[in-house]
Design a protein around this motif. Structure first.
Motif, PDB file in Angstrom:
ATOM      1  N   ALA A 160       0.807  -1.223   0.000  1.00 56.12           N
ATOM      2  CA  ALA A 160       0.000   0.000   0.000  1.00 56.12           C
ATOM      3  C   ALA A 160       0.840   1.272   0.000  1.00 56.12           C
ATOM      4  CB  ALA A 160      -0.930   0.004   1.208  1.00 56.12           C
ATOM      5  N   ASP A 161       2.116   1.173   0.325  1.00 55.68           N
ATOM      6  CA  ASP A 161       2.969   2.356   0.327  1.00 55.68           C
ATOM      7  C   ASP A 161       3.639   2.613  -1.018  1.00 55.68           C
ATOM      8  OD1 ASP A 161       2.567   3.157   2.980  1.00 55.68           O
ATOM      9  OD2 ASP A 161       3.962   1.626   3.688  1.00 55.68           O
ATOM     10  N   PHE A 162       3.870   1.566  -1.810  1.00 59.09           N
ATOM     11  CA  PHE A 162       4.689   1.731  -3.005  1.00 59.09           C
ATOM     12  C   PHE A 162       4.044   1.269  -4.295  1.00 59.09           C
ATOM     13  CE2 PHE A 162       7.650   1.157   0.571  1.00 59.09           C
ATOM     14  CZ  PHE A 162       8.213   2.419   0.545  1.00 59.09           C
ATOM     15  N   LEU A 163       2.779   0.948  -4.307  1.00 57.01           N
ATOM     16  CA  LEU A 163       2.113   0.531  -5.533  1.00 57.01           C
ATOM     17  C   LEU A 163       2.147   1.688  -6.536  1.00 57.01           C
ATOM     18  CD1 LEU A 163       0.619  -1.875  -6.761  1.00 57.01           C
ATOM     19  CD2 LEU A 163      -1.500  -0.805  -6.061  1.00 57.01           C
ATOM     20  N   ALA A 164       2.732   1.441  -7.705  1.00 52.04           N
ATOM     21  CA  ALA A 164       2.900   2.431  -8.765  1.00 52.04           C
ATOM     22  C   ALA A 164       3.828   3.575  -8.366  1.00 52.04           C
ATOM     23  CB  ALA A 164       1.552   2.991  -9.228  1.00 52.04           C
ATOM     24  N   ARG A 165       4.685   3.351  -7.379  1.00 53.80           N
ATOM     25  CA  ARG A 165       5.680   4.343  -6.954  1.00 53.80           C
ATOM     26  C   ARG A 165       7.043   3.650  -6.864  1.00 53.80           C
ATOM     27  NH1 ARG A 165       4.339   6.225  -1.490  1.00 53.80           N
ATOM     28  NH2 ARG A 165       5.968   7.731  -1.838  1.00 53.80           N
ATOM     29  N   HIS A 166       7.577   3.223  -7.989  1.00 58.29           N
ATOM     30  CA  HIS A 166       8.811   2.436  -7.997  1.00 58.29           C
ATOM     31  C   HIS A 166      10.023   3.249  -7.541  1.00 58.29           C
ATOM     32  CE1 HIS A 166       6.709  -0.883  -9.787  1.00 58.29           C
ATOM     33  NE2 HIS A 166       6.229  -0.076 -10.725  1.00 58.29           N
ATOM     34  N   GLU A 167      10.068   4.535  -7.873  1.00 57.55           N
ATOM     35  CA  GLU A 167      11.189   5.363  -7.436  1.00 57.55           C
ATOM     36  C   GLU A 167      11.179   5.510  -5.920  1.00 57.55           C
ATOM     37  OE1 GLU A 167       8.877   6.618  -9.655  1.00 57.55           O
ATOM     38  OE2 GLU A 167       9.982   6.114 -11.470  1.00 57.55           O
ATOM     39  N   ALA A 168       9.997   5.646  -5.337  1.00 55.56           N
ATOM     40  CA  ALA A 168       9.894   5.764  -3.883  1.00 55.56           C
ATOM     41  C   ALA A 168      10.331   4.464  -3.210  1.00 55.56           C
ATOM     42  CB  ALA A 168       8.468   6.115  -3.476  1.00 55.56           C
ATOM     43  N   PHE A 169       9.981   3.317  -3.794  1.00 56.33           N
ATOM     44  CA  PHE A 169      10.436   2.034  -3.241  1.00 56.33           C
ATOM     45  C   PHE A 169      11.954   1.941  -3.301  1.00 56.33           C
ATOM     46  CE2 PHE A 169      11.905  -2.300  -3.932  1.00 56.33           C
ATOM     47  CZ  PHE A 169      11.477  -2.892  -2.755  1.00 56.33           C
ATOM     48  N   ASP A 170      12.547   2.295  -4.430  1.00 55.40           N
ATOM     49  CA  ASP A 170      14.005   2.227  -4.560  1.00 55.40           C
ATOM     50  C   ASP A 170      14.693   3.145  -3.554  1.00 55.40           C
ATOM     51  OD1 ASP A 170      13.776   0.400  -6.615  1.00 55.40           O
ATOM     52  OD2 ASP A 170      13.900   1.935  -8.194  1.00 55.40           O
ATOM     53  N   ARG A 171      14.154   4.349  -3.376  1.00 59.62           N
ATOM     54  CA  ARG A 171      14.738   5.298  -2.429  1.00 59.62           C
ATOM     55  C   ARG A 171      14.611   4.788  -0.994  1.00 59.62           C
ATOM     56  NH1 ARG A 171      12.439   9.574  -4.408  1.00 59.62           N
ATOM     57  NH2 ARG A 171      10.662   9.540  -3.022  1.00 59.62           N
ATOM     58  N   ALA A 172      13.449   4.233  -0.638  1.00 67.55           N
ATOM     59  CA  ALA A 172      13.255   3.709   0.717  1.00 67.55           C
ATOM     60  C   ALA A 172      14.130   2.490   0.968  1.00 67.55           C
ATOM     61  CB  ALA A 172      11.787   3.356   0.932  1.00 67.55           C
ATOM     62  N   ALA A 173      14.220   1.592  -0.010  1.00 67.37           N
ATOM     63  CA  ALA A 173      15.054   0.403   0.146  1.00 67.37           C
ATOM     64  C   ALA A 173      16.521   0.795   0.293  1.00 67.37           C
ATOM     65  CB  ALA A 173      14.868  -0.531  -1.047  1.00 67.37           C
ATOM     66  N   ASP A 174      16.980   1.739  -0.519  1.00 72.73           N
ATOM     67  CA  ASP A 174      18.367   2.203  -0.410  1.00 72.73           C
ATOM     68  C   ASP A 174      18.622   2.838   0.948  1.00 72.73           C
ATOM     69  OD1 ASP A 174      18.869   1.305  -2.947  1.00 72.73           O
ATOM     70  OD2 ASP A 174      18.676   3.295  -3.891  1.00 72.73           O
ATOM     71  N   SER A 175      17.678   3.613   1.427  1.00 69.97           N
ATOM     72  CA  SER A 175      17.840   4.272   2.723  1.00 69.97           C
ATOM     73  C   SER A 175      17.929   3.251   3.860  1.00 69.97           C
ATOM     74  CB  SER A 175      16.679   5.226   2.964  1.00 69.97           C
ATOM     75  OG  SER A 175      16.767   5.778   4.242  1.00 69.97           O
ATOM     76  N   ILE A 176      17.073   2.253   3.841  1.00 69.57           N
ATOM     77  CA  ILE A 176      17.106   1.231   4.895  1.00 69.57           C
ATOM     78  C   ILE A 176      18.391   0.405   4.796  1.00 69.57           C
ATOM     79  CG2 ILE A 176      15.957  -0.848   5.757  1.00 69.57           C
ATOM     80  CD1 ILE A 176      13.300   0.503   4.983  1.00 69.57           C
ATOM     81  N   GLU A 177      18.845   0.127   3.582  1.00 68.20           N
ATOM     82  CA  GLU A 177      20.112  -0.592   3.414  1.00 68.20           C
ATOM     83  C   GLU A 177      21.284   0.220   3.954  1.00 68.20           C
ATOM     84  OE1 GLU A 177      20.259  -1.524  -0.736  1.00 68.20           O
ATOM     85  OE2 GLU A 177      18.852  -3.194  -0.532  1.00 68.20           O
ATOM     86  N   VAL A 178      21.254   1.542   3.781  1.00 71.44           N
ATOM     87  CA  VAL A 178      22.317   2.395   4.315  1.00 71.44           C
ATOM     88  C   VAL A 178      22.288   2.381   5.835  1.00 71.44           C
ATOM     89  CG1 VAL A 178      23.085   4.794   4.525  1.00 71.44           C
ATOM     90  CG2 VAL A 178      22.537   3.850   2.292  1.00 71.44           C
ATOM     91  N   TRP A 179      21.092   2.440   6.427  1.00 70.06           N
ATOM     92  CA  TRP A 179      20.989   2.348   7.881  1.00 70.06           C
ATOM     93  C   TRP A 179      21.566   1.018   8.361  1.00 70.06           C
ATOM     94  CZ3 TRP A 179      19.133   5.447  11.890  1.00 70.06           C
ATOM     95  CH2 TRP A 179      18.604   6.678  11.520  1.00 70.06           C
ATOM     96  N   ALA A 180      21.252  -0.072   7.653  1.00 66.70           N
ATOM     97  CA  ALA A 180      21.764  -1.391   8.048  1.00 66.70           C
ATOM     98  C   ALA A 180      23.279  -1.453   7.903  1.00 66.70           C
ATOM     99  CB  ALA A 180      21.108  -2.476   7.206  1.00 66.70           C
ATOM    100  N   ASP A 181      23.818  -0.877   6.841  1.00 63.71           N
ATOM    101  CA  ASP A 181      25.278  -0.868   6.670  1.00 63.71           C
ATOM    102  C   ASP A 181      25.960  -0.047   7.756  1.00 63.71           C
ATOM    103  OD1 ASP A 181      25.131  -2.484   4.451  1.00 63.71           O
ATOM    104  OD2 ASP A 181      25.268  -0.826   3.005  1.00 63.71           O
ATOM    105  N   GLU A 182      25.377   1.110   8.046  1.00 64.57           N
ATOM    106  CA  GLU A 182      25.978   2.007   9.040  1.00 64.57           C
ATOM    107  C   GLU A 182      25.981   1.388  10.439  1.00 64.57           C
ATOM    108  OE1 GLU A 182      27.667   5.455  10.710  1.00 64.57           O
ATOM    109  OE2 GLU A 182      27.396   4.940   8.591  1.00 64.57           O
ATOM    110  N   TYR A 183      24.850   0.872  10.859  1.00 63.98           N
ATOM    111  CA  TYR A 183      24.744   0.372  12.229  1.00 63.98           C
ATOM    112  C   TYR A 183      25.063  -1.108  12.343  1.00 63.98           C
ATOM    113  CZ  TYR A 183      23.126   4.889  13.595  1.00 63.98           C
ATOM    114  OH  TYR A 183      23.069   6.227  13.836  1.00 63.98           O
TER     115      TYR A 183
END
Length: 185
Positions: A158-181
Motif C-alpha cells: 500500500a505504500d509503493f504501488l505504482a511508486r517504484h522510485e519511492a520504493f528504490d529510495r526507501a530500500a536504499d535508505s534502509i540498506e544504508v541504515w543497516a550498513d551504518e549500524y
C-alpha cells in the motif's frame, strides 16, 4: 496539528549527499512517506468513524444512551484502526529496525541483522493473498533460516504501488541504515 507518523522527514527530499542526515538517530522514523493507498484507506476509515459518531449523537438524543455508547465505542475502534493502519511500515533508528504490522510490532537490533537486500520474488499485491512478481526488501537475521524470511517492504504494498522510485529510495535508505549500524554493532 502535525501528525509525525504521516510526514516523512524532509531530509529525504533535499539533495543532501549524506545518507543519514539526522541529528537524533535514536528517534524511530519511517524513511519514506506512506503511500496513497494507505492514506486513502485511513481517510475512508476516519470518514466512516465520523458517520458512526453522528449516529451515536442521534441515538443519544433519541433517548437510548446504551446504544449511543455502543456506537461511540465502535467509532473509537474504527479511529484506532485507522491510526494503526497509518503507522504500519518499516521504521529505523540507531537501536535497530522495527516492522510495524496492524496487530504486531517486531523490533530487531542491528546486531542481529546479517544483511538487508533487495530481491526479485513473488510478493503479495496490497497485502492480499494474490501474489505477483515484484521486488522485496528482505531482512536477513543471524538466527533465521532463508525460507523463514518475510519482506520488510515490497513494491506492490500500500505504500509503493505504482511508486517504484519511492520504493528504490526507501530500500536504499534502509540498506544504508543497516550498513551504518550493522558495522558498529
Amino acid at each position: 496539528m502535525p501528525l509525525p507518523f504521516l510526514t516523512a522527514d524532509r531530509a529525504f527530499e533535499e539533495t543532501d549527499d549524506t545518507a543519514l542526515p539526522f541529528d537524533d538517530r535514536d528517534h524511530w522514523r519511517r524513511p519514506y512517506r506512506p503511500g496513497p493507498w494507505r492514506v486513502g484507506a485511513g481517510a475512508l476509515l476516519l470518514l466512516l468513524a465520523s458517520f458512526v459518531l453522528v449516529a451515536a449523537v442521534i441515538i443519544a438524543f433519541a433517548g437510548s444512551l446504551a446504544g449511543a455508547a455502543i456506537c461511540a465505542g465502535f467509532a473509537v475502534v474504527i479511529i484506532a484502526s485507522s491510526l494503526r493502519l497509518l503507522r504500519m511500515g518499516t521504521w529505523v533508528s540507531a537501536r535497530g529496525l522495527r516492522r510495524v504490522g496492524f496487530l504486531t510490532t517486531q523490533t530487531v537490533p542491528w546486531a542481529q541483522i546479517t544483511a538487508v537486500r533487495t530481491a526479485q520474488q513473488p510478493v503479495r499485491w496490497l497485502g492480499l493473498p494474490r501474489t505477483v512478481q515484484g521486488q522485496a526488501l528482505i531482512l536477513v537475521r543471524r538466527d533465521q533460516r532463508a525460507e523463514g524470511q518475510q519482506p520488510l517492504l515490497t513494491d506492490r504494498n500500500a505504500d509503493f504501488l505504482a511508486r517504484h522510485e519511492a520504493f528504490d529510495r526507501a530500500a536504499d535508505s534502509i540498506e544504508v541504515w543497516a550498513d551504518e549500524y550493522g558495522r558498529t554493532a
